[in-house]
Design a protein around this motif. Structure first.
Motif, mmCIF file in Angstrom:
data_model
loop_
_atom_site.group_PDB
_atom_site.id
_atom_site.type_symbol
_atom_site.label_atom_id
_atom_site.label_comp_id
_atom_site.label_asym_id
_atom_site.label_seq_id
_atom_site.Cartn_x
_atom_site.Cartn_y
_atom_site.Cartn_z
ATOM 1 N N PRO A 136 -21.645 43.865 36.579
ATOM 2 C CA PRO A 136 -21.957 44.090 37.999
ATOM 3 C C PRO A 136 -21.533 42.898 38.846
ATOM 4 C CG PRO A 136 -23.793 44.794 36.629
ATOM 5 C CD PRO A 136 -22.817 44.116 35.722
ATOM 6 N N SER A 137 -21.015 43.159 40.028
ATOM 7 C CA SER A 137 -20.500 42.091 40.888
ATOM 8 C C SER A 137 -21.588 41.107 41.306
ATOM 9 C CB SER A 137 -19.850 42.696 42.136
ATOM 10 O OG SER A 137 -20.798 43.460 42.862
ATOM 11 N N ARG A 138 -22.828 41.528 41.237
ATOM 12 C CA ARG A 138 -23.932 40.631 41.602
ATOM 13 C C ARG A 138 -24.038 39.452 40.646
ATOM 14 N NH1 ARG A 138 -30.318 42.435 42.174
ATOM 15 N NH2 ARG A 138 -31.178 40.316 42.063
ATOM 16 N N VAL A 139 -23.565 39.625 39.425
ATOM 17 C CA VAL A 139 -23.647 38.556 38.423
ATOM 18 C C VAL A 139 -22.487 37.584 38.630
ATOM 19 C CG1 VAL A 139 -23.665 38.018 35.969
ATOM 20 C CG2 VAL A 139 -24.734 40.130 36.785
ATOM 21 N N SER A 140 -22.812 36.316 38.778
ATOM 22 C CA SER A 140 -21.788 35.281 38.968
ATOM 23 C C SER A 140 -21.452 34.650 37.620
ATOM 24 C CB SER A 140 -22.280 34.208 39.949
ATOM 25 O OG SER A 140 -21.356 33.138 40.006
ATOM 26 N N LEU A 141 -20.282 34.970 37.105
ATOM 27 C CA LEU A 141 -19.871 34.441 35.816
ATOM 28 C C LEU A 141 -19.692 32.925 35.858
ATOM 29 C CD1 LEU A 141 -19.095 35.082 32.915
ATOM 30 C CD2 LEU A 141 -16.756 35.522 33.691
ATOM 31 N N SER A 142 -19.139 32.420 36.948
ATOM 32 C CA SER A 142 -18.898 30.972 37.055
ATOM 33 C C SER A 142 -20.209 30.194 37.018
ATOM 34 C CB SER A 142 -18.129 30.660 38.338
ATOM 35 O OG SER A 142 -18.865 31.066 39.473
ATOM 36 N N THR A 175 -28.446 27.202 38.662
ATOM 37 C CA THR A 175 -29.497 28.157 38.992
ATOM 38 C C THR A 175 -28.881 29.368 39.686
ATOM 39 O OG1 THR A 175 -31.073 26.353 39.277
ATOM 40 C CG2 THR A 175 -31.673 28.473 40.214
ATOM 41 N N ILE A 176 -29.274 30.543 39.259
ATOM 42 C CA ILE A 176 -28.692 31.761 39.809
ATOM 43 C C ILE A 176 -29.788 32.751 40.160
ATOM 44 C CG2 ILE A 176 -26.412 31.645 38.746
ATOM 45 C CD1 ILE A 176 -27.410 32.912 36.344
ATOM 46 N N ASP A 177 -29.411 33.828 40.853
ATOM 47 C CA ASP A 177 -30.375 34.836 41.285
ATOM 48 C C ASP A 177 -31.087 35.447 40.079
ATOM 49 O OD1 ASP A 177 -28.216 36.102 43.904
ATOM 50 O OD2 ASP A 177 -29.629 34.428 43.890
ATOM 51 N N VAL A 178 -32.357 35.695 40.241
ATOM 52 C CA VAL A 178 -33.150 36.294 39.175
ATOM 53 C C VAL A 178 -33.040 37.815 39.255
ATOM 54 C CG1 VAL A 178 -35.454 36.582 38.218
ATOM 55 C CG2 VAL A 178 -34.754 34.357 39.122
ATOM 56 N N ALA A 179 -32.601 38.425 38.136
ATOM 57 C CA ALA A 179 -32.452 39.886 38.104
ATOM 58 C C ALA A 179 -33.211 40.464 36.913
ATOM 59 C CB ALA A 179 -30.970 40.256 38.011
ATOM 60 N N ASN A 180 -34.218 39.737 36.434
ATOM 61 C CA ASN A 180 -34.940 40.147 35.242
ATOM 62 C C ASN A 180 -35.574 41.527 35.422
ATOM 63 O OD1 ASN A 180 -36.014 39.928 32.675
ATOM 64 N ND2 ASN A 180 -37.855 38.876 33.379
ATOM 65 N N GLY A 181 -35.299 42.432 34.462
ATOM 66 C CA GLY A 181 -35.888 43.756 34.495
ATOM 67 C C GLY A 181 -35.172 44.772 35.357
ATOM 68 N N GLN A 182 -34.136 44.353 36.053
ATOM 69 C CA GLN A 182 -33.393 45.270 36.925
ATOM 70 C C GLN A 182 -32.193 45.857 36.197
ATOM 71 O OE1 GLN A 182 -32.554 43.660 40.883
ATOM 72 N NE2 GLN A 182 -34.046 42.018 40.505
ATOM 73 N N ALA A 183 -31.967 47.144 36.374
ATOM 74 C CA ALA A 183 -30.796 47.807 35.794
ATOM 75 C C ALA A 183 -29.644 47.686 36.796
ATOM 76 C CB ALA A 183 -31.104 49.264 35.487
ATOM 77 N N LEU A 184 -28.837 46.659 36.632
ATOM 78 C CA LEU A 184 -27.743 46.394 37.578
ATOM 79 C C LEU A 184 -26.598 47.374 37.353
ATOM 80 C CD1 LEU A 184 -27.664 42.485 37.414
ATOM 81 C CD2 LEU A 184 -29.021 43.965 38.903
ATOM 82 N N ASP A 205 -20.098 47.868 39.651
ATOM 83 C CA ASP A 205 -19.518 48.280 40.927
ATOM 84 C C ASP A 205 -18.176 47.616 41.207
ATOM 85 O OD1 ASP A 205 -20.510 45.765 41.124
ATOM 86 O OD2 ASP A 205 -21.809 46.138 42.838
ATOM 87 N N VAL A 206 -17.502 47.164 40.153
ATOM 88 C CA VAL A 206 -16.263 46.417 40.369
ATOM 89 C C VAL A 206 -15.103 47.301 40.807
ATOM 90 C CG1 VAL A 206 -16.865 44.537 38.812
ATOM 91 C CG2 VAL A 206 -15.754 46.578 37.903
ATOM 92 N N LEU A 207 -15.159 48.612 40.506
ATOM 93 C CA LEU A 207 -14.046 49.492 40.858
ATOM 94 C C LEU A 207 -14.295 50.264 42.153
ATOM 95 C CD1 LEU A 207 -12.970 50.999 37.412
ATOM 96 C CD2 LEU A 207 -12.063 49.015 38.609
ATOM 97 N N ASP A 208 -15.468 50.085 42.736
ATOM 98 C CA ASP A 208 -15.783 50.700 44.029
ATOM 99 C C ASP A 208 -15.736 52.220 44.018
ATOM 100 O OD1 ASP A 208 -16.761 49.376 46.104
ATOM 101 O OD2 ASP A 208 -14.871 48.870 47.049
ATOM 102 N N GLU A 221 -25.342 47.979 33.473
ATOM 103 C CA GLU A 221 -24.080 48.594 33.056
ATOM 104 C C GLU A 221 -23.030 47.525 32.762
ATOM 105 O OE1 GLU A 221 -24.547 52.656 35.747
ATOM 106 O OE2 GLU A 221 -23.091 51.133 36.317
ATOM 107 N N PHE A 222 -22.148 47.854 31.833
ATOM 108 C CA PHE A 222 -21.050 46.945 31.508
ATOM 109 C C PHE A 222 -19.991 47.713 30.727
ATOM 110 C CE2 PHE A 222 -23.145 46.973 27.461
ATOM 111 C CZ PHE A 222 -22.166 46.677 26.526
ATOM 112 N N ALA A 223 -18.840 47.092 30.588
ATOM 113 C CA ALA A 223 -17.766 47.605 29.732
ATOM 114 C C ALA A 223 -17.031 46.399 29.166
ATOM 115 C CB ALA A 223 -16.815 48.497 30.515
ATOM 116 N N SER A 224 -16.700 46.443 27.881
ATOM 117 C CA SER A 224 -16.027 45.293 27.268
ATOM 118 C C SER A 224 -15.020 45.758 26.239
ATOM 119 C CB SER A 224 -17.052 44.351 26.609
ATOM 120 O OG SER A 224 -17.627 44.948 25.467
#
Length: 393
Positions: A117-123, A130-139, A142-145, A249-252
């Motif tokens: 999900p684009s909300r996750v900052s890989l860098s 320190t990054i945004d807390v998303a614990n328990g959320q099903a992100l 949305d990278v392909l719009d 969600e993810f794909a690898s």
């Protein structure tokens, strides 16, 4: 239960040493017996003069003979014990080396790409900021719009590793592993996307479905033919064509092989043999991991995923606990990916695995991932090619 069919080999018991002080004392007792017997016989006037030797001579011979026989048996027993000790130590060392070689077997990741999900900052994950807390959320991915189809994801994943596939297609055959339930549509669709990528279809081999079974996939790669590369595809997306996802969600996609003959042509990492155990036995089983896969102590970053916060604290304490022979603690940074990636489950092993590979490739240092899969906790170390070559050399 423990996934590794090995154990810690107990050291051999000490060889009972010959107590020479006791044997010297025995000689003195025999001499004292001879002197006392002669004095007693002469004192009681049983014998005259120096004739006391003759009556006690059989006893003297028996005592000295018995002493020499007992000493010979004791020396012989000591030699047998030494031989058994040496044999045990040699066999134990040989077995330790075999188990260490088995535990240190690795697969080579020729290419690795994933979508989050684009909300996750890989860098920020890589830097440890320190990054945004998303614990328990099903992100949501949305990278392909747009709404995803399986074909969309296959095309995007294959495009991301197309260069590496082209480089290796002249020497290798590619088998495909889907980490999901078996179905009859995924591989034909994947084959169509493969053709549209412009790679000869004759190098595309078999297809397998191994749901969540990362250890079996690892062993499958190790048992494969030398000229095989496995394309491991993992998809967790909620759409009308794909299974319902109540987690992030993810794909690898990964390109995995057991040999590194031509892998200098590409960038990538090495994944060590994974280990899994139930949560209650982590302290005992981690001793096996650090004994037979000692490189794990070189890692400076540990990624925890799908574990409760209290479990992360407990496991971290176990990891930092030194063995009796170690003088210093193992220091490492802890990354709780639940806080970053949202709601995780068993199948997110492959997302965390891909992220660990990316971290090691970028930072040029090894990392360790610890992921809960059902009742099992999985440990898996990865490291960059250069680090692997240095450790081998």
């Amino acid at each position: 239960c423990m996934s590794w069919p090995i154990r810690i080999i107990s050291p051999a018991g000490p060889v009972p040493k010959i107590k020479w002080k006791t044997w010297r004392l025995s000689v003195l007792l025999i001499l004292f017996f001879i002197i006392f017997s002669g004095w007693f016989l002469r004192g009681m006037k049983i014998v005259d003069g120096d004739n006391f030797i003759k009556p006690i001579l059989p006893w003297v011979i028996a005592a000295i003979g018995g002493y020499l026989i007992a000493l010979s048996i004791r020396v012989y027993y000591y030699g047998v014990c030494l031989s058994v000790y040496d044999s045990y130590e040699n066999d134990a060392q040989s077995l330790r080396e075999q188990w260490k070689e088995w535990a240190s077997e690795s697969v080579y990741i020729a290419a690795n790409h994933f979508f989050m999900p684009s909300r996750v900052s890989l860098s920020e994950i890589i830097s440890g900021k320190t990054i945004d807390v998303a614990n328990g959320q099903a992100l949501k991915l949305d990278v392909l719009d747009k709404d995803f189809t399986e074909e969309d994801l296959f095309n995007e994943l294959l495009s991301s590793v197309r260069a590496e596939i082209k480089k290796l297609s002249s020497s290798y055959v590619f088998d495909v592993i889907f980490t999901c339930e078996e179905n009859h549509t995924s591989f034909p669709l994947f084959r169509e996307c493969w053709r549209s990528m412009g790679v000869d279809e004759c190098v595309l081999g078999n297809c397998y479905f191994f749901k969540y079974d990362h250890e079996y996939i690892f062993q499958h790669v190790l048992n494969a033919k030398v000229n095989r590369i496995y394309i491991v595809v993992s998809i967790r997306v909620d759409s009308h064509q794909l299974s319902f996802a109540d987690t992030t969600e993810f794909a690898s996609i990964l390109l995995m092989t057991k040999n590194n003959l031509d892998l200098d042509k590409v960038n990538g990492c090495v994944a060590m043999r994974p280990m899994s155990c139930i949560k209650n036995t982590i302290e005992d089983e981690f001793i096996l991991l650090r004994t037979y896969q000692p490189e794990v102590l070189n890692t400076k970053r540990v990624f925890f995923s799908a574990l409760e916060q209290q479990d992360i604290v407990l496991i971290s304490d176990v990891l930092r606990k030194p063995l009796s022979a170690e003088k210093k603690l193992w220091e490492f940074d802890v990354n709780d990916l639940n806080m970053v990636l949202g709601k995780l489950s068993d199948e997110h092993f492959w997302l965390v695995f891909a992220l660990s590979l990316h971290f090691s490739e970028i930072r040029k240092e090894p990392s360790l991932m610890i992921h809960r899969g059902g009742e099992q906790v999985v440990f898996n170390m990865v490291k960059p090619f250069d680090f692997h070559k240095e450790s081998v050399n």
